[in-house]
Scaffold this motif. Structure first.
Motif: not given
Length: 389
Positions: A167-191
């Motif tokens: 939920m906190l990561f999703g809210t961070l999308a108000y600054k999308p330029q800082f969230g580019l790696l987050i979905p990649l990390v979550l997917a790559a580690t099976g979270r």
């Protein structure tokens, strides 16, 4: 040292307020700061004209109508995603000075709560409060404290409370330029629980924004973002020395856009690959969190001095790692340098961000190299179940 920095912060802010240079002047009118755009956008949203916030002429017209010619020359465009209206609209319900105090106070409390979640020690709160980067954010009423709070809180909770972290990561999308790696990390580690929570939160916030403020805010945002990219990253409407990105540093040296993009892209890709490799391996979680928080800044082509409170996140995670395995003298000096470098910004008139990211990367690499056990990115998924959902 931290106590001295905190006293200096309080003195600077107190003097600025007393001299009418911060928040409001002696005439009771707002000073020209970045918060002008937040308050004006919030007021337009409250009045039912949220989409007009993406038109800088209408934004300035409202400020001029409210406060006279004092802010008629202000030119702070609003180009945040529609979900940010949920944060700024309540500000429009209050007089300017009250709204500014509420914004700074609320984001400061959230920032301190996140830092304490990373490492629950009283001295950490002092360290977080004394961070030089914090002062530059508060002075202009920007959102760097909110960014640090969301990123730090999410990383602190990711393994214990993945849904809340998402939920906190999703809210961070108000600054999308800082969230580019987050979905990649979550997917790559099976979270996947955190991934799904982040996606659902973002979708819900966007839907709520459209329902509350009108669906025309979405094309308005696209137009504003396109214009901002052309103006800020292409034409350099903001002086290059104010940008804390690798791209901004390259442009400040005189390089044209193609060369600057090539340099930034190469280093950003290297940072992204290194971060994913670290997260896929068996490094300590503290190093992984520090690496992601650092890379969030390093891969973004657009960041400013007020975004640098985010560096407090990797600094505190590395301090936490040092509790399990003592930091070397060189690592302590590196953390101190990264922490203090924002002080140089108003003196040097040059980006300090790339130097900070490089120093933090060096400390993270040093800690990883010296770890008693580590594995590469090829480690089989699921072989480290304690780090997965």
């Amino acid at each position: 040292m931290t106590a001295g920095l905190l006293v200096a912060h309080l003195w600077v802010l107190g003097q600025s307020l007393a001299e009418g240079l911060w928040i409001v002047g002696h005439d009771g009118l707002p000073r020209v700061t970045d918060f002008n755009a937040y308050w004006a956008a919030g007021r337009l949203a409250v009045e039912g004209h949220a989409a007009s916030a993406y038109d800088v002429t209408k934004l300035v017209a409202l400020l001029t109508r409210q406060f006279g010619d004092t802010l008629s020359a202000a030119n702070f465009p609003f180009f945040y995603p529609p979900l940010f209206f949920l944060a700024v609209a309540p500000l429009g319900l209050f007089p300017y000075a009250v709204a500014a105090a509420l914004w700074i106070g609320a984001t400061l409390v959230a920032y301190l709560a996140a830092m304490r979640a990373i490492l629950p020690r009283r001295e950490i709160l002092l360290l977080a409060l004394a961070a030089p980067a914090l002062l530059w954010c508060i002075c202009v009423g920007q959102n760097g404290l909110l960014t640090a709070a969301l990123a730090g809180g999410a990383l602190a909770l990711l393994d214990r409370r993945p849904v809340v972290a998402g939920m906190l990561f999703g809210t961070l999308a108000y600054k999308p330029q800082f969230g580019l790696l987050i979905p990649l990390v979550l997917a790559a580690t099976g979270r996947w629980r955190a991934f799904a929570s982040a996606a659902a939160t973002l979708a819900a916030l966007l839907a709520l924004s459209g329902i509350a403020f009108g669906w025309n805010i979405f094309p308005g945002f696209v137009d504003a973002m396109t214009s901002a990219n052309a103006s800020l990253l292409g034409k350099g409407a903001l002086p290059w020395f104010k940008m804390q990105s690798i791209y901004g540093f390259a442009r400040m040296t005189g390089l044209g856009a193609p060369a600057a993009w090539a340099i930034h892209g190469t280093l950003a890709l290297a940072a992204a690959v290194a971060t994913l490799m670290l997260w896929r391996g068996k490094a300590a979680y503290e190093l992984k969190a520090a690496a992601l928080a650092t890379a969030m800044l390093a891969v973004s082509p657009y960041s400013c001095i007020y975004d640098l409170p985010l560096i407090t996140v990797p600094v505190i995670f590395l301090i936490r790692d040092g509790l399990a395995r003592p930091l070397t003298l060189a690592e302590k000096l590196g953390l101190g340098l990264a922490y203090m470098l924002p002080l140089v910004f108003p003196i040097a008139d040059m980006p300090v961000g790339p130097a900070i990211y490089a120093v933090l990367a060096g400390v993270i690499y040093s800690r990883w190299r010296a770890a008693p056990m580590r594995e590469g990115w090829w480690v089989r998924r699921g072989s480290n179940p304690g780090q997965l959902d």
